[in-house]
Design an enzyme around this catalytic site. Structure first.
Site, PDB file in Angstrom:
ATOM      1  CB  CYS A 188      -0.901   0.043   1.225  1.00  0.00           C
ATOM      2  SG  CYS A 188      -1.938  -1.387   1.420  1.00  0.00           S
ATOM      3  CE  LYS A 191      14.628 -10.040 -10.153  1.00  0.00           C
ATOM      4  NZ  LYS A 191      15.055 -10.219  -8.838  1.00  0.00           N
ATOM      5  CD1 TRP A 219       0.031  -5.758  -3.501  1.00  0.00           C
ATOM      6  CD2 TRP A 219      -0.078  -6.651  -1.454  1.00  0.00           C
ATOM      7  NE1 TRP A 219       0.551  -7.018  -3.571  1.00  0.00           N
ATOM      8  CE2 TRP A 219       0.491  -7.602  -2.330  1.00  0.00           C
ATOM      9  CE3 TRP A 219      -0.252  -6.995  -0.121  1.00  0.00           C
ATOM     10  CZ2 TRP A 219       0.915  -8.859  -1.912  1.00  0.00           C
ATOM     11  CZ3 TRP A 219       0.162  -8.264   0.298  1.00  0.00           C
ATOM     12  CH2 TRP A 219       0.744  -9.178  -0.595  1.00  0.00           C
ATOM     13  CD  GLU A 228      10.945 -11.183  -8.107  1.00  0.00           C
ATOM     14  OE1 GLU A 228      10.778 -10.635  -7.015  1.00  0.00           O
ATOM     15  OE2 GLU A 228      11.963 -10.979  -8.811  1.00  0.00           O
ATOM     16  CD  GLU A 272      17.800 -12.181  -7.595  1.00  0.00           C
ATOM     17  OE1 GLU A 272      17.184 -12.746  -6.678  1.00  0.00           O
ATOM     18  OE2 GLU A 272      17.488 -11.063  -8.030  1.00  0.00           O
ATOM     19  CG  HIS A 301      19.784 -36.822  -5.196  1.00  0.00           C
ATOM     20  ND1 HIS A 301      20.035 -38.128  -4.859  1.00  0.00           N
ATOM     21  CD2 HIS A 301      20.991 -36.238  -5.393  1.00  0.00           C
ATOM     22  CE1 HIS A 301      21.349 -38.319  -4.829  1.00  0.00           C
ATOM     23  NE2 HIS A 301      21.950 -37.195  -5.154  1.00  0.00           N
ATOM     24  CE  LYS A 307      12.114  -2.036  -5.367  1.00  0.00           C
ATOM     25  NZ  LYS A 307      12.929  -3.071  -6.040  1.00  0.00           N
ATOM     26  NE  ARG A 311       4.614   1.787  -0.772  1.00  0.00           N
ATOM     27  CZ  ARG A 311       5.535   1.703   0.178  1.00  0.00           C
ATOM     28  NH1 ARG A 311       6.761   2.128  -0.056  1.00  0.00           N
ATOM     29  NH2 ARG A 311       5.247   1.201   1.354  1.00  0.00           N
ATOM     30  CG  ASN A 341       1.591   0.533   4.165  1.00  0.00           C
ATOM     31  OD1 ASN A 341       1.339  -0.655   3.975  1.00  0.00           O
ATOM     32  ND2 ASN A 341       2.797   1.040   4.032  1.00  0.00           N
ATOM     33  N   GLY A 342      -0.426  -1.409   6.259  1.00  0.00           N
ATOM     34  CA  GLY A 342      -0.051  -2.289   7.364  1.00  0.00           C
ATOM     35  C   GLY A 342      -1.189  -3.243   7.667  1.00  0.00           C
TER      36      GLY A 342
HETATM   37  C1  G6P Z   1       9.948  -8.021  -2.196  1.00  0.00           C
HETATM   38  C2  G6P Z   1      10.605  -7.504  -3.469  1.00  0.00           C
HETATM   39  C3  G6P Z   1      11.936  -8.222  -3.683  1.00  0.00           C
HETATM   40  C4  G6P Z   1      12.828  -8.047  -2.464  1.00  0.00           C
HETATM   41  C5  G6P Z   1      12.130  -8.497  -1.185  1.00  0.00           C
HETATM   42  C6  G6P Z   1      12.893  -8.065   0.051  1.00  0.00           C
HETATM   43  O1  G6P Z   1       9.569  -9.354  -2.362  1.00  0.00           O
HETATM   44  O2  G6P Z   1       9.761  -7.714  -4.578  1.00  0.00           O
HETATM   45  O3  G6P Z   1      12.571  -7.684  -4.821  1.00  0.00           O
HETATM   46  O4  G6P Z   1      13.996  -8.784  -2.649  1.00  0.00           O
HETATM   47  O5  G6P Z   1      10.837  -7.903  -1.080  1.00  0.00           O
HETATM   48  O6  G6P Z   1      12.846  -6.674   0.124  1.00  0.00           O
HETATM   49  P1  G6P Z   1      13.949  -5.760   0.805  1.00  0.00           P
HETATM   50  O7  G6P Z   1      13.466  -4.356   0.597  1.00  0.00           O
HETATM   51  O8  G6P Z   1      13.955  -6.158   2.253  1.00  0.00           O
HETATM   52  O9  G6P Z   1      15.246  -6.055   0.149  1.00  0.00           O
END
Ligand code: G6P
Length: 613
Positions: free
Chosen positions: A2, A489, A75, A492, A485, A508, A608, A27, A101-102
């Protein structure tokens, strides 16, 4: 997650709120709304879906007149995305409007009491409880500020709130507890927002509110109070970077721009700390005596930052001979970890506001461990709470899927590992010098990775494979951490099922999923592990897989004999190779997402900055 914006001043509020919300779109959200106050009335407009939809309904803000207002991108947590569940929420008798937000954890209990007191509810949200609770106290004769104070005292959970009262035109109250909130000092106007980009067009003078803070502001005054309700002074901080840093600058997406910004971001992060042949870790003090007393290091984070934690295990254990355990913050906070004075807890976070990571940091501190945060956002909650901070100088990262923050976190891990190894004497002088020289070269090598030919090849590969259903990433040691990672990606932003496996582990279980045409992305960047990984590539090839291989230039010819397509990157020390290897994987995910028609910068369901548990 949010986004909140608030404004009061001489101008029309709605266009400013919509503009600010647009800057917070990154966000992640599923609905949006604004409430504007004109004289006495509270006028609300909200809608499920994109902000552009709300903006069109409001003719860019013109349709909602008033000079004070609050806005929100939601959100969904409590209740599906819908017009009714969107914020702002107006209390039952129409006197109070709230954006939030929260998560209010005790909302159910509070709701029952408010229902018993005769308050009616029109949404499934926890936020409406806050609105009705404030109004409940207001109805009892408390003033606006005291009603908010009394309500907040009863809230459990995390919240940043922006609040208007029908009877107090021109006044906004905001409260912060474990969710981010920034106050912006204007001239003849004032602002609040969840993050700085929403304010940059209007002011560069901001202050990050502390937990428990309340601010009551009008166009000309701002009064700050701490958790006990006592007045406190909050001084403005000047934001050095300008709005253009948070604009696309001609790139089609923020993600692509941020991928290309990596050489600079890594240079900005490394170069001030590489000084005259030694590592200078800002103000961080890790004396040799303390380091010798260390028995264990934890690397705690979420998402991509956690995967940097996984990399850090290989790097710190190799260079510093210290046992390192990467742990997901959401697990760490409840796992009863073994912690004490002989434990260093490294906390990694781009935003510095991730709820689980922040809670893990609190837990580590409460148990007596020393905490060191690697954070991108200056002044964020994690940066302020940790014993020591090393900033990643990545600049603002807007795309939901992280790229440059990940790369700069990795760069800080290299600096930290080299610095600790130097003090503990776990690397000799010649090895230290060689690694130092490689670190200095890293930004230039990153530029080479972004060479046009590599990018063209990745576009071509994406066009061949974007129809695939499943993608496997395999590699050994540091490569296996890079695979985690790379695979994330793809999930995501391209919404593709993908798994990352240590190459030796594939047989395995997951090898049973390999069939004709399954795509396997195989990383073989470490010369000492090359033959082992090539054997694993043969295993999947003989079961019908298509293999996209990635290695260093010197081993390219050899790899080409086994794979369908080979990507080559420049060579550096194997410990630093992940910095270069991740870039093609980011680009591959980006082009796959484009070809699959996905919204690259704002992937579905993702946020985000995850400020709820
Ligand atoms: C969300 C973002 C990721 C990020 C993660 C941790 O899932 O989409 O890209 O790695 O949060 O966020 P931070 O701000 O703690 O690195």
């Amino acid at each position: 997650m949010c986004g909140i914006v608030g404004y009061t001043g001489g101008g029309q509020a709605a266009p400013i709120l919509l503009d600010g919300l647009e800057k917070l779109e990154y966000r992640g959200y599923d609905s949006a709304g604004v409430c504007v106050q004109d004289g006495g009335g509270l006028k609300v407009a909200k809608a499920k879906g994109r902000l552009s939809h709300l903006s069109a309904l409001l003719e860019g803000g013109k349709a909602l007149q008033g000079t004070t207002g609050i806005g929100h991108t939601r959100w969904a947590t409590h209740g599906a995305p819908s017009d009714e569940n969107s914020h702002p929420h107006i209390a039952d008798s129409g006197k109070i409007a709230v954006v939030h937000n929260g998560i209010i954890e005790n909302y159910q209990k509070l709701k029952e009491r408010l229902l018993a007191a005769g308050k009616r509810f029109h949404s499934e949200t926890d936020t409406e409880v806050a609105a009705n609770l404030i109004e409940y106290f207001y109805d009892q004769g408390f003033d606006f500020k005291m009603s908010v104070r009394k309500a907040v005292e009863r809230l459990e959970g995390s919240y940043a709130l922006g609040i208007l009262c029908r009877d107090c035109p021109g006044v906004v109250i905001a409260v912060k507890h474990e969710s981010p909130l920034v106050f912006g000092f204007g001239k003849g106007c004032n602002y609040i927002a969840s993050d700085v980009p929403a304010l940059l067009k209007y002011t560069r003078e901001v202050c990050y509110l502390s937990d428990g803070d309340m601010v009551l502001f009008t166009d000309r005054e701002a009064h700050f109070f701490d958790a006990a309700g006592d007045p406190v002074v909050r001084t403005p901080e000047h934001i050095g970077w300008d709005a253009s840093a948070a604009e696309k600058a001609g790139y089609p997406h923020f993600m692509l721009k941020e991928i290309y910004e990596q050489p600079k971001a890594v240079r900005d992060t490394l170069s001030p700390r590489l000084r005259d042949g030694e590592i200078a870790l800002d103000d961080v003090r890790l004396p040799a005596d303390y380091l010798r007393s260390l028995r264990r290091v934890y690397a705690v984070a979420c998402g991509s930052a956690y995967y940097v934690g996984v990399q850090s295990k290989y790097i710190l254990e190799k260079l510093c001979k210290l046992p390192v355990e990467p742990v997901l913050a959401s697990e760490f906070r409840y796992a009863d970890p073994v912690l004490g004075e002989d434990t260093l807890v490294i906390i990694l976070s781009q935003s510095g506001e991730t709820a689980d990571t922040l809670a893990a940091l609190r837990e580590a501190k409460a148990r007596g461990a020393r905490t060191l945060a690697i954070v991108n956002v200056v002044g964020s909650s994690i940066a302020r709470l940790a014993d020591d901070v090393l900033y990643t100088w990545a600049g603002p990262e807007i795309a939901v899927a992280t790229t440059k923050a990940y790369s700069t976190q990795l760069a800080v891990v290299y600096l930290l590992a080299l610095s600790i190894a130097r003090q503990l004497g776990t690397v000799d002088g010649a090895r230290f010098e060689a690694l130092y020289a490689q670190l200095e070269r890293l930004p230039d090598l990153l530029e080479q990775v972004l060479d046009r030919r590599t990018v063209a090849q990745l576009q071509y590969d994406a066009s061949r494979y974007f129809h695939n259903r499943d993608v496997f990433y395999i590699g050994r040691k540091l490569d296996s951490a890079t695979c985690l990672e790379g695979s994330l990606k793809l999930k995501e932003i391209a919404y593709l099922h993908s798994e990352a496996y240590a190459a030796g582990e594939l047989k395995h279980g997951p090898i049973s999923l390999i069939e004709d045409g399954t795509l396997v992305v195989a990383l073989a960047t470490e010369p000492a592990m090359f033959d082992k990984t090539v054997s694993n590539i043969r295993e999947v090839k003989s079961r019908g897989a298509e293999v996209l291989g990635l290695t260093i230039e010197r081993l390219g010819e050899e790899l080409q004999k086994t794979v369908d397509s080979a990507l080559l990157i420049p060579e550096t020390d194997p410990l630093f190779q992940p910095s270069l290897a991740i870039v093609p994987l980011q680009l591959f995910a980006y082009y796959m997402a484009l070809m699959r028609g996905c919204d690259v910068d704002k992937p579905r369901n993702l946020a985000k900055s995850v400020t709820v548990e």
